[in-house]
Write an enzyme that holds these catalytic residues in place. Structure first.
Site, PDB file in Angstrom:
ATOM      1  N   CYS A  69       0.874  -1.177   0.000  1.00  0.00           N
ATOM      2  CA  CYS A  69       0.000   0.000   0.000  1.00  0.00           C
ATOM      3  C   CYS A  69       0.907   1.221   0.000  1.00  0.00           C
ATOM      4  CB  CYS A  69      -0.863  -0.023   1.257  1.00  0.00           C
ATOM      5  SG  CYS A  69      -1.888   1.433   1.480  1.00  0.00           S
ATOM      6  N   CYS A 179      -0.877   3.752  -6.549  1.00  0.00           N
ATOM      7  CA  CYS A 179      -1.726   3.141  -5.523  1.00  0.00           C
ATOM      8  C   CYS A 179      -1.949   1.705  -5.977  1.00  0.00           C
ATOM      9  CB  CYS A 179      -3.051   3.898  -5.431  1.00  0.00           C
ATOM     10  SG  CYS A 179      -4.342   3.044  -4.508  1.00  0.00           S
TER      11      CYS A 179
END
Ligand code: DGL
Length: 259
Positions: A69, A179
């Site tokens: 992440c 992302c």
């Protein structure tokens, strides 16, 4: 065993590259679905979640923890490295390869607000952007779409058009997926951006980095690993995406957990 976590299902874009590169390595994946998205949350809160999830993974035998992440990497990777003894591998926006190969001298980066605010991103820019102009775009709403299992829809097209058209208007010829949820939208992004634009997904390079880290610790195992997927939220989309890679994963490989 390799421990992997993300705010949600996005980190599976990293997990699948690890699996493709090292199918013999077992892994435990945790989606923090109950607290997704991280992108707009306070970094201190993300640090707490990252520490609790890492402790859970290490308790269950993780020899290396992958912070799959970008937002959690930006907020928490240094505190995790201080707190725990195992190696941590995090995400880094792939500005370097994009800047190296850009012909127009303009590179677009699509990421969460939290990632753009982090020091890691600013450092990456300073180190690798060089002469290239970087157009930053927050992908508001995209994580939520992926979490709902929406990878292509008229509403998503509108949203992506809005984000990508800005980058194209600025002359971007590369779009960096900053992302880990966004690679699941890669086909839609590529269709909207058109054939002239290169979409850069950092996940394969991260998998190579994890292999390097593991190889320094022990031999990478051959054969077939065991794969488990847990969520603090719901599991249907987690199942769907994991099964895209390994279709015969039965329900015993998935669980809802509390952390
Ligand atoms: N996959 C996370 C990332 O790479 C999504 C962050 C979020 O939950 O907003 O940044």
């Amino acid at each position: 065993m390799i421990g992997i976590f993300d705010s949600g299902v996005g980190g599976l874009s990293v997990w699948r590259e690890i699996y493709r590169l090292m199918p013999g390595e077992s892994s435990l994946y945790i989606s923090d679905g109950a607290f997704c998205p991280y992108g707009s949350k306070d970094p201190a809160f993300i640090r707490e979640r990252a520490a609790s999830i890492s402790a859970y993974l290490i308790d269950r035998g993780a020899e290396v923890v992958v912070v799959a992440c970008n937002t959690a990497t930006a907020a928490a990777i240094s505190s995790l490295r201080e707190k725990f003894d195992v190696p941590f591998v995090g995400m880094e926006p792939a500005i370097k390869p994009a800047a190296l190969h850009s012909r127009s001298g303009v590179v677009g980066v699509l990421a969460t607000a939290g990632t753009f605010k982090g020091r890691l991103y600013l450092d990456t820019l300073a180190r690798f952007a060089g002469e290239v102009r970087v157009v930053e775009q927050v992908g508001e709403g995209l994580v939520e779409a992926v979490e709902r299992g929406v990878f292509d829809s008229p509403e998503l097209d509108d949203l992506l058009h809005h984000y990508i058209d800005n980058m194209l208007a600025a002359g971007a010829d590369h779009i960096v997926l900053g992302c880990t949820h966004y690679p699941f939208l890669q086909e839609t992004i590529a269709r909207i951006a058109g054939p002239e634009v290169v979409i850069v997904n950092p996940a394969p390079a991260i998998a190579t980095q994890i292999k390097r880290v593991l190889s320094n610790m022990r031999e990478v195992s051959n054969g077939r690993g065991d794969f488990f997927f847990c969520s603090t939220g719901e599991i249907p989309v987690l199942k769907e995406l994991a099964r895209r890679e390994i279709p015969d994963l039965d329900d015993s490989h998935f669980a809802e957990i509390l952390i």
